[in-house]
Design a protein around this motif. Structure first.
Motif, PDB file in Angstrom:
ATOM      1  N   UNK A 115      75.796 143.058 -27.896  1.00 62.68           N
ATOM      2  CA  UNK A 115      75.577 144.426 -28.339  1.00 62.68           C
ATOM      3  C   UNK A 115      75.230 145.328 -27.159  1.00 62.68           C
ATOM      4  N   UNK A 116      75.325 146.606 -27.367  1.00 63.41           N
ATOM      5  CA  UNK A 116      75.056 147.591 -26.320  1.00 63.41           C
ATOM      6  C   UNK A 116      73.635 148.156 -26.471  1.00 63.41           C
ATOM      7  N   UNK A 117      73.115 148.616 -25.335  1.00 60.81           N
ATOM      8  CA  UNK A 117      71.791 149.256 -25.355  1.00 60.81           C
ATOM      9  C   UNK A 117      70.682 148.282 -25.051  1.00 60.81           C
ATOM     10  N   UNK A 118      69.470 148.655 -25.486  1.00 64.02           N
ATOM     11  CA  UNK A 118      68.272 147.891 -25.169  1.00 64.02           C
ATOM     12  C   UNK A 118      67.971 146.897 -26.271  1.00 64.02           C
ATOM     13  N   UNK A 119      67.367 145.800 -25.849  1.00 65.11           N
ATOM     14  CA  UNK A 119      66.920 144.788 -26.820  1.00 65.11           C
ATOM     15  C   UNK A 119      65.838 143.952 -26.162  1.00 65.11           C
ATOM     16  N   UNK A 120      65.082 143.250 -26.980  1.00 66.41           N
ATOM     17  CA  UNK A 120      64.035 142.348 -26.498  1.00 66.41           C
ATOM     18  C   UNK A 120      64.411 140.928 -26.888  1.00 66.41           C
ATOM     19  N   UNK A 121      64.277 140.003 -25.925  1.00 69.82           N
ATOM     20  CA  UNK A 121      64.615 138.598 -26.184  1.00 69.82           C
ATOM     21  C   UNK A 121      63.460 137.715 -25.753  1.00 69.82           C
ATOM     22  N   UNK A 122      63.459 136.500 -26.264  1.00 69.35           N
ATOM     23  CA  UNK A 122      62.477 135.509 -25.865  1.00 69.35           C
ATOM     24  C   UNK A 122      63.217 134.347 -25.240  1.00 69.35           C
ATOM     25  N   UNK A 123      62.962 134.121 -23.983  1.00 65.29           N
ATOM     26  CA  UNK A 123      63.700 133.093 -23.241  1.00 65.29           C
ATOM     27  C   UNK A 123      62.745 132.429 -22.273  1.00 65.29           C
TER      28      UNK A 123
END
Length: 463
Positions: A115-123
């Motif tokens: 997807x485009x834009x900002x996002x938060x992930x947990x890695x």
């Protein structure tokens, strides 16, 4: 705390500290605001630069199955997704192939849904902030990520540097403000030392050179007060000098009459000396009273006259006081008085009426007449006149007789020369005009005082 310098200094410092705290809070808000803050904007800028810097042939090279998986920068470091580094990936969207990644970034997509834009992930047991952007044709996508730990570390570092700069600024401004205040208030300290070094009765104006403009009105007000105090002191000195001058001769005469009475060898001579002594005592008492009236008028010099006085009542009271003196000289004292009210001081008006009556009685001849008139003036105000049929005053002496201690030459009736000067002062104090002319029966002397009309609503009557 009454120190002006400390108040100004602490107020300025408080404003500076509050402003610094507010600016830091606003800066932190701007830095951490989602999508438009400095954090997210930095990720967006890096991603955009990578897209614009990626050559188009990169997708063709990566498509060869025998070629390297992607471009390498020197030795390929082992996979380690560190939290203190910015990671990026370049993906071929048509073939879902990783074209390039930063050292230490994972081989799998930072954002699997592309997807485009900002996002938060947990890695890797850590939260990351990811920004994804594609080129205009939708051929490639760049994904840029930075750990929240790194973002917070960078923020703390920037905050520390900002606080250090703010602290240095506060320290510099503190020194500058203190220096300016010391220099600004130095003339006040000099003025204070000058005042302390002055003699007790030195009422000369305070110098205001080099003083701040804001303090000029304050110094001017003090100088006006000093001028009034100086005038009061000079009035006191004149009063003492006048009293000493005017009482010296009457006291000497009284002493002479007393000595004559003591040495008289027959009752007739003794009675004559005592009569003269009694007359001298009366003149001295009148002189002392006039000197005290003069001192009271000095105190009323700058007074605001707010009372409403019934002038007709003042005339009746003063006429009763001088009735016995007029009877002793067989003078006819006639009153033609209508109810009249003026704005003024009742005691000062009593001085005016009393001295006009005293002057008329003293200079009137035996069996003469004195008329006192008080009526509303045709054009407004109140007119008071005292006329007699005595010897009169030459026309060229009409103004001079109102000077203090002035006596008309050739006048056989002794006076202090104070009474009519008090009349002039009371008239001026009340804004009244005075006019001199002939008295009764075409002879004698007349003084006319015209008082201004009452302005505004009539207040409660005071006597």
């Amino acid at each position: 705390m009454n120190s002006l310098g400390k108040r100004l200094f602490l107020t300025f410092m408080l404003i500076l500290v509050v402003f610094s705290v507010i600016s830091r809070i606003e800066w932190m808000h701007e830095y951490t605001r989602a999508e438009t803050g400095l954090w997210d904007q930095s990720l967006k800028d890096v991603a955009s630069q990578i897209v614009m810097s990626t050559p188009r042939r990169l997708t063709q090279t990566a498509a060869s199955p025998d070629g390297p998986e992607n471009y390498r920068l020197g030795a390929d470091p082992p996979y380690l997704f560190k939290g203190d580094e910015l990671s990026f990936q370049i993906w071929d969207l048509h073939r879902n192939v990783l074209l390039m990644r930063s050292p230490g970034s994972p081989p799998s997509a930072l954002r699997p849904d592309f997807g485009l834009g900002f996002s938060d992930i947990h890695l890797s047991e850590e939260n990351w902030r990811v920004y994804s952007i594609s080129d205009a044709e939708g051929l490639i996508q760049v994904q840029v990520a930075k750990s929240q730990t790194q973002l917070r570390a960078e923020f703390r570092d920037l905050l520390k540097r900002s606080m250090r700069m703010t602290l240095l600024f506060v320290v510099a401004m503190t020194g500058a403000v203190w220096f300016v205040l010391r220099r600004t208030l130095r003339p006040l300290n000099t003025l204070r030392q000058d005042i302390l070094a002055r003699p007790a009765l030195d009422l000369t104006p305070l110098p205001h050179a080099n003083l701040p403009e804001e303090l000029q009105p304050f110094i001017d007000a003090i100088n006006r007060l000093l001028a009034r105090l100086d005038e009061a002191v000079q009035n006191e000195k004149r009063f003492v000098a006048d009293a000493a001058h005017e009482l010296r001769t009457p006291l000497a005469v009284l002493a002479s009459h007393a000595e004559v009475a003591r040495q008289a060898d027959n009752p007739a001579a003794t009675r004559e000396a005592l009569d003269k002594l009694q007359q001298g005592i009366a003149r001295s008492a009148r002189l002392a009273e006039q000197l005290l009236d003069q001192a009271r008028l000095d105190a009323l010099h700058d007074a605001q006259l707010t009372e409403t006085v019934a002038l007709d009542r003042v005339i009746h009271v003063m006429a009763r006081e001088f009735e016995s003196e007029a009877r002793a000289k067989q003078l006819q004292l006639k009153l033609d008085v209508a109810p009249c009210r003026i704005r003024g001081d009742v005691d000062a008006l009593g001085v005016l009426v009393g001295n006009l009556l005293d002057n008329a009685i003293r200079h009137g001849h035996v069996g003469g007449r004195i008329e006192v008139r008080c009526h509303p003036a045709p054009l407004g105000g109140v007119t008071l006149s005292v006329a007699d049929n005595g010897p009169g005053v030459p026309t060229d002496e009409h103004e001079k007789i109102f000077d203090r201690f002035y006596r008309v030459p050739g006048n056989r009736e002794r006076g202090s020369g104070i009474g009519l000067s008090l009349v002039a002062r009371v008239a001026a104090l009340h804004g009244a005009t005075r006019l001199c002319g002939s008295g009764l029966d075409g002879r004698g002397f007349q003084v006319t005082i015209t008082f201004p009309a009452l302005a505004g609503p009539q207040p409660t009557l005071e006597t």
